[in-house]
Enzyme design. Structure first.
Site, mmCIF file in Angstrom:
data_model
loop_
_atom_site.group_PDB
_atom_site.id
_atom_site.type_symbol
_atom_site.label_atom_id
_atom_site.label_comp_id
_atom_site.label_asym_id
_atom_site.label_seq_id
_atom_site.Cartn_x
_atom_site.Cartn_y
_atom_site.Cartn_z
ATOM 1 N N ARG A 1 9.360 -12.903 -2.067
ATOM 2 C CA ARG A 1 9.240 -12.305 -0.547
ATOM 3 C C ARG A 1 9.964 -10.977 -0.289
ATOM 4 O O ARG A 1 9.647 -10.053 0.151
ATOM 5 C CB ARG A 1 9.863 -13.538 0.252
ATOM 6 C CG ARG A 1 9.233 -14.803 0.487
ATOM 7 C CD ARG A 1 9.777 -15.379 1.706
ATOM 8 N NE ARG A 1 9.324 -16.590 1.690
ATOM 9 C CZ ARG A 1 8.375 -17.044 2.073
ATOM 10 N NH1 ARG A 1 7.418 -16.369 2.827
ATOM 11 N NH2 ARG A 1 8.148 -18.571 2.240
ATOM 12 N N PHE B 1 -4.385 -14.350 -5.103
ATOM 13 C CA PHE B 1 -3.093 -14.780 -4.376
ATOM 14 C C PHE B 1 -2.006 -13.629 -4.454
ATOM 15 O O PHE B 1 -1.797 -13.136 -5.513
ATOM 16 C CB PHE B 1 -2.782 -15.990 -4.928
ATOM 17 C CG PHE B 1 -1.472 -16.637 -4.418
ATOM 18 C CD1 PHE B 1 -1.747 -17.281 -3.149
ATOM 19 C CD2 PHE B 1 -0.403 -16.450 -4.805
ATOM 20 C CE1 PHE B 1 -0.582 -18.079 -2.677
ATOM 21 C CE2 PHE B 1 0.734 -17.207 -4.140
ATOM 22 C CZ PHE B 1 0.529 -17.691 -3.031
ATOM 23 N N VAL B 2 -1.686 -13.134 -3.433
ATOM 24 C CA VAL B 2 -0.752 -11.986 -3.436
ATOM 25 C C VAL B 2 0.406 -12.485 -3.116
ATOM 26 O O VAL B 2 0.955 -13.453 -2.295
ATOM 27 C CB VAL B 2 -1.379 -10.788 -2.616
ATOM 28 C CG1 VAL B 2 -2.512 -10.191 -3.042
ATOM 29 C CG2 VAL B 2 -1.347 -11.223 -1.064
ATOM 30 N N ASP C 1 -6.425 -16.258 5.653
ATOM 31 C CA ASP C 1 -7.005 -16.541 4.224
ATOM 32 C C ASP C 1 -8.355 -17.246 4.817
ATOM 33 O O ASP C 1 -9.311 -16.801 5.327
ATOM 34 C CB ASP C 1 -6.141 -17.355 3.342
ATOM 35 C CG ASP C 1 -7.101 -17.619 2.158
ATOM 36 O OD1 ASP C 1 -7.903 -16.966 1.889
ATOM 37 O OD2 ASP C 1 -6.521 -18.483 1.274
ATOM 38 N N ASP D 1 5.265 -15.242 -0.529
ATOM 39 C CA ASP D 1 5.836 -15.958 -1.502
ATOM 40 C C ASP D 1 5.176 -16.526 -2.666
ATOM 41 O O ASP D 1 3.844 -16.745 -2.041
ATOM 42 C CB ASP D 1 6.911 -16.932 -1.212
ATOM 43 C CG ASP D 1 6.124 -18.209 -0.390
ATOM 44 O OD1 ASP D 1 5.098 -17.769 0.374
ATOM 45 O OD2 ASP D 1 6.423 -19.041 -0.892
ATOM 46 N N LYS E 1 7.578 -17.769 7.270
ATOM 47 C CA LYS E 1 8.503 -17.002 7.006
ATOM 48 C C LYS E 1 7.671 -15.522 6.402
ATOM 49 O O LYS E 1 8.274 -14.581 6.493
ATOM 50 C CB LYS E 1 9.424 -17.418 5.724
ATOM 51 C CG LYS E 1 10.035 -18.627 6.125
ATOM 52 C CD LYS E 1 10.807 -19.283 4.614
ATOM 53 C CE LYS E 1 11.211 -20.601 4.818
ATOM 54 N NZ LYS E 1 11.569 -21.281 3.570
ATOM 55 N N GLY E 2 6.583 -15.830 6.133
ATOM 56 C CA GLY E 2 5.819 -14.794 5.392
ATOM 57 C C GLY E 2 5.712 -13.451 6.199
ATOM 58 O O GLY E 2 5.726 -12.384 5.620
ATOM 59 N N GLU F 1 0.650 -11.636 11.933
ATOM 60 C CA GLU F 1 0.571 -12.759 10.967
ATOM 61 C C GLU F 1 0.817 -11.887 9.334
ATOM 62 O O GLU F 1 0.221 -10.686 9.599
ATOM 63 C CB GLU F 1 -0.995 -13.365 11.039
ATOM 64 C CG GLU F 1 -0.772 -14.700 11.584
ATOM 65 C CD GLU F 1 -0.366 -15.773 10.550
ATOM 66 O OE1 GLU F 1 0.346 -15.591 9.575
ATOM 67 O OE2 GLU F 1 -0.519 -17.031 10.735
ATOM 68 N N ASP F 2 0.994 -12.596 8.395
ATOM 69 C CA ASP F 2 1.110 -11.729 7.188
ATOM 70 C C ASP F 2 -0.164 -11.719 6.731
ATOM 71 O O ASP F 2 -0.496 -10.557 6.395
ATOM 72 C CB ASP F 2 2.273 -12.411 6.254
ATOM 73 C CG ASP F 2 1.819 -13.868 6.318
ATOM 74 O OD1 ASP F 2 0.994 -14.445 6.916
ATOM 75 O OD2 ASP F 2 2.617 -14.645 5.744
HETATM 76 P P1 5GP Z 1 -4.890 -19.786 5.942
HETATM 77 O O1 5GP Z 1 -4.595 -20.925 6.742
HETATM 78 O O2 5GP Z 1 -5.598 -18.668 6.621
HETATM 79 O O3 5GP Z 1 -5.795 -20.230 4.832
HETATM 80 O O4 5GP Z 1 -3.483 -19.415 5.344
HETATM 81 C C1 5GP Z 1 -2.648 -18.704 5.944
HETATM 82 C C2 5GP Z 1 -1.263 -18.791 5.243
HETATM 83 O O5 5GP Z 1 -1.369 -19.055 4.147
HETATM 84 C C3 5GP Z 1 -0.409 -17.613 5.360
HETATM 85 O O6 5GP Z 1 0.292 -17.375 6.638
HETATM 86 C C4 5GP Z 1 0.224 -17.795 4.164
HETATM 87 O O7 5GP Z 1 1.632 -18.284 4.467
HETATM 88 C C5 5GP Z 1 -0.430 -18.444 3.235
HETATM 89 N N1 5GP Z 1 -1.542 -17.641 2.210
HETATM 90 C C6 5GP Z 1 -2.747 -17.413 2.505
HETATM 91 N N2 5GP Z 1 -3.129 -16.584 1.306
HETATM 92 C C7 5GP Z 1 -2.066 -16.321 0.769
HETATM 93 C C8 5GP Z 1 -1.710 -15.465 -0.501
HETATM 94 O O8 5GP Z 1 -2.554 -14.829 -1.128
HETATM 95 N N3 5GP Z 1 -0.223 -15.415 -1.004
HETATM 96 C C9 5GP Z 1 0.557 -16.041 -0.094
HETATM 97 N N4 5GP Z 1 1.850 -15.883 -0.505
HETATM 98 N N5 5GP Z 1 0.552 -16.632 0.664
HETATM 99 C C10 5GP Z 1 -0.743 -16.826 1.158
#
Ligand code: 5GP
Length: 190
Positions: free
Chosen positions: A170, A157-158, A108, A164, A48-49, A104-105
């Protein structure tokens, strides 16, 4: 949550205010529209992000395009990536032969996107590019080339602008960091 309490009270710091986000989204939209001139890409967003970013980005693109939505789960309601990705909602239309832009939002570890890219590539698109609003390179585990990045941010963590914490925040119009007391306090009431 207390009656009359403001969401903003839980925010320790605003990293990117709504003007900064809007300005950068306008630039990204213009850049993508110019790069894809004469083509008809499909924007694939990850719920949803990324929905808030997608909604603003598509309106910043003066270009014929279509959209599709997927939902993946990787984080549960915590703040650490598990590396486990599950498809909750699949594409609605085939992407065979299409120019795909993944919206993508935040990236990470990159594990979620890495999975998604392999999944989409198997469906025979003409091309795949990635646009992400926020890049957190500090904890990257997957080697991914991101074509369009809104902002590179530190390893925090944002929340806000679609992102969210436990499904809350959100709807904040900016990208911020929560007060530590929010994580250590009781879970939000349903
Ligand atoms: P990744 O697989 O790259 O570690 O994480 C991707 C997903 O994790 C993002 O699409 C998001 O949903 C969540 N995520 C990663 N970092 C953050 C953050 O700082 N804040 C939030 N709210 N979600 C995050």
């Amino acid at each position: 949550m207390m009656v009359g309490a403001s969401l903003h009270d839980d925010v320790e710091e605003i990293l990117l205010d709504s003007q900064a986000v809007a300005g950068r989204v306008a630039e990204l939209g213009a850049q993508i529209a110019s790069d894809y001139a004469g083509r008809d890409p499909v924007l694939v967003s990850v719920l949803k992000g990324a929905m808030v970013f997608m909604a603003d980005l598509m309106r910043a693109m003066d270009l014929p395009c279509s959209i599709d939505l997927m939902e993946l789960s990787s984080y549960g309601s915590g703040t650490e990536s598990t590396g486990q990705v599950r498809i909750i909602k699949d594409l609605s239309s085939p992407i065979y032969g299409r120019d795909v832009i993944v919206v993508e939002d935040i990236i990470d570890t990159g594990l979620t996107l890495n999975y998604l890219l392999r999944y989409l590539a198997d469906k025979g698109p003409a091309s795949i590019r990635i646009v992400c609003l926020l890049d957190k390179p500090a904890r990257r585990l997957a080697d991914i080339d991101i074509d369009y990045v809104g902002f590179t941010i530190p390893d925090r963590f944002v929340i806000g602008y679609g992102l969210d914490y436990a499904e809350r925040y959100r709807n904040l119009p900016y990208v911020g960091v929560l007060k530590p007391s929010v994580y250590s306090g009781p879970p939000p009431e349903a």
